[in-house]
Design an enzyme around this catalytic site. Structure first.
Site, mmCIF file in Angstrom:
data_model
loop_
_atom_site.group_PDB
_atom_site.id
_atom_site.type_symbol
_atom_site.label_atom_id
_atom_site.label_comp_id
_atom_site.label_asym_id
_atom_site.label_seq_id
_atom_site.Cartn_x
_atom_site.Cartn_y
_atom_site.Cartn_z
ATOM 1 N N SER A 105 -52.048 -48.035 24.916
ATOM 2 C CA SER A 105 -52.630 -49.388 24.960
ATOM 3 C C SER A 105 -51.970 -50.217 23.746
ATOM 4 C CB SER A 105 -53.916 -49.543 25.381
ATOM 5 O OG SER A 105 -54.662 -48.803 24.284
ATOM 6 N N HIS B 155 -53.592 -46.790 31.433
ATOM 7 C CA HIS B 155 -52.993 -47.823 31.748
ATOM 8 C C HIS B 155 -51.754 -47.662 32.491
ATOM 9 C CE1 HIS B 155 -55.233 -50.231 28.592
ATOM 10 N NE2 HIS B 155 -55.408 -48.925 27.976
ATOM 11 N N LYS C 117 -58.866 -50.926 35.312
ATOM 12 C CA LYS C 117 -57.537 -51.654 34.853
ATOM 13 C C LYS C 117 -56.785 -52.025 36.248
ATOM 14 C CE LYS C 117 -58.174 -50.109 30.671
ATOM 15 N NZ LYS C 117 -59.355 -48.800 30.456
HETATM 16 N N1 PMP Z 1 -58.831 -44.098 27.917
HETATM 17 C C1 PMP Z 1 -57.717 -45.036 27.542
HETATM 18 C C2 PMP Z 1 -56.452 -44.597 27.252
HETATM 19 C C3 PMP Z 1 -58.064 -46.440 27.396
HETATM 20 O O1 PMP Z 1 -57.480 -47.374 26.896
HETATM 21 C C4 PMP Z 1 -59.437 -46.623 27.647
HETATM 22 C C5 PMP Z 1 -60.124 -48.003 27.767
HETATM 23 N N2 PMP Z 1 -59.076 -49.114 27.553
HETATM 24 C C6 PMP Z 1 -60.229 -45.593 28.369
HETATM 25 C C7 PMP Z 1 -59.876 -44.231 28.326
HETATM 26 C C8 PMP Z 1 -61.713 -45.915 28.620
HETATM 27 O O2 PMP Z 1 -61.891 -46.559 29.886
HETATM 28 P P1 PMP Z 1 -63.192 -47.612 30.456
HETATM 29 O O3 PMP Z 1 -62.754 -48.763 29.690
HETATM 30 O O4 PMP Z 1 -62.834 -47.679 31.854
HETATM 31 O O5 PMP Z 1 -64.467 -46.994 29.894
#
Ligand code: PMP
Length: 443
Positions: free
Chosen positions: A215, A243, A275
């Protein structure tokens, strides 16, 4: 006050970090700003004013509607109308809002079972288990699967939830350079040479952990190379598809779909439901045996609240739309729109002379600002043009690699993206952000 009176360090004594300093600078941008309405194509910010130049803000009672480049709404499922919202509304009437219990007690509804089955089929694994948060999924996954005497090899840019969970597992953790398969192989060779071939002794288990699409960089993992290494060194492979699921691959099924690799080659596929699916939560998808183990031993299964009915119904409806079951053709259309939008904006930014990181198909577009001082200025100038963007800097990135991160959505129109490009053109000149010659395909 108590600490001041009695002379001990208060719990907030080390709180004056990068993010609070930003607030203290009274920057007028969208950072941490309360919003109203749906975080869809547009996002509406509540206007606020800092009273004291500190962290307390007064809401002014007015709002600003902005083009939303800041939400993870890849397929445009964050919405309050249409089949998903209708189904979620009906679910509230029938099931209520909460399960009021962890999974292991009375927190597993018929909807949970249905969603787990749908996810498993979607990602191509025999079974899956859902959690109420993506973060919690990673934070609790590893301690169920590995522990003392096990080795975890983790990409250095893995998300904080993976790092958090890895530490809780008590296993030995070693990091390899981002997406560097040679560095990973070096660590694997080292691990194997410490023990007997095949059994990996002294390591009880070896787990390699990567993300599908990173990300902060917009880079894709090198899944074909990982599978080759896996055959050679015989380790378990965990891929976090937060993602990439619902965002890449011809059928939107993530990195296996993208590379044409059978999902059975990967031991665990993890994903978030926040997402692409416009919901909340996370999942782990794997063999029935691994999922059975999680169901009996995972801490979240036993001690954390289960996903609520409207969220489960949102997941089920969006999955059915993506796979073409609910509204024929709409899933494919959303995926095509996302792919077009991601490439269109990325190419446009490169043409303007911005340095843009990541894979051409990534719906996350990191745009390099480098200098940390340009972050608040960029965000502020974009907000003046009624566009919400996220800027990211230290400690999430190295100090001199500050960046803006645009999140593309299938909900964006071509006009939205042209508006975005026009704003980036102006702001790029103003803040001297056009570092390359502007040749398409550069950087
Ligand atoms: N894994 C990754 C690679 C993420 O980018 C994120 C959050 N952006 C998460 C896990 C955690 O997910 P959540 O925001 O749905 O709790």
């Amino acid at each position: 006050h108590l600490a001041e009176r009695d002379g001990y360090a208060p719990l907030n004594s080390d709180f004056d970090n990068f993010y609070t300093r930003r607030l203290k600078m009274r920057i007028n941008d969208c950072f941490s700003r309360p919003t109203t309405g749906v975080p869809g194509r547009f996002i509406t910010l509540l206007d606020r004013k800092s009273d004291d130049g500190n962290n307390t803000f007064k809401l002014l009672g007015s709002t600003t509607e902005t083009l939303n480049m800041s939400s993870y709404n890849y397929l445009g499922f964050a919405q309050s109308e249409g089949p998903c919202a209708d189904a979620a509304e009906q679910a509230v009437r029938k099931y209520g809002v909460t399960m009021a219990s962890p999974r292991a007690d009375s927190g597993t509804s018929e909807l949970t079972v249905e969603v787990e089955d749908l996810i498993a089929r979607f990602v191509g694994k025999p079974a899956s288990m859902v959690f109420s948060m993506g973060f919690v999924t990673n934070a609790t996954a590893f301690s169920t699967l590995i522990g003392r005497g096990c080795l975890m090899l983790s990409d250095e840019l893995n998300h904080s939830s993976i790092r958090f969970g890895a530490r809780l597992s008590g296993s030995m953790i070693k990091m390899f350079k981002h997406n560097d398969m040679r560095d990973l192989e070096r660590l694997l060779r080292e691990a194997i040479s410490q023990g007997q071939p095949r059994t990996h002794r002294p390591w009880k288990k070896i787990l390699v952990t990567v993300e599908g699409l990173y990300s902060m960089e917009g880079t894709m993992c090198n899944l074909p190379a990982l599978i080759e290494l896996k055959k050679k060194y015989k380790f378990n492979l965990f891929v976090d598809e937060a993602h990439s699921v619902g965002a890449v691959g011809p059928r939107g099924r993530g990195v296996c779909d993208f590379f044409g690799i059978d999902p059975s080659e990967v031991d665990i596929l993890m994903g978030t439901l926040t997402k692409s699916f416009g919901a909340n939560g996370g999942y782990l998808a794997a063999s029935k045996e691994i999922i059975d183990k999680l169901r009996t031993q995972n801490a979240a299964m036993l001690f954390a609240e289960s996903p609520g009915p409207p969220v489960l119904v949102q997941i089920a409806s969006s999955l059915r739309i993506i796979s073409g079951e609910l509204v024929p053709g709409q899933g494919a259309e959303r995926l095509q729109r996302l792919a077009f939008n991601s490439r269109y904006l990325r190419l446009g930014l490169k043409r303007l002379g911005y340095i843009v990181y990541g894979h051409d198909d990534s719906p996350i577009i990191p745009v390099m600002l480098y200098n940390p001082a340009k972050m608040p200025a960029f965000s502020h100038e974009m907000l003046k043009r009624k566009i919400s963007v996220v800027v990211v800097g230290y400690p999430a990135t190295p100090l001199v690699s500050s960046r803006a991160r645009f999140c593309i959505s299938a909900a964006h129109t071509k006009d939205d993206l042209d508006r975005m490009l026009a704003a980036c053109d102006e702001v790029g000149d103003l803040l001297q952000l056009k570092f390359s010659s502007g040749v398409a395909g550069g950087a």
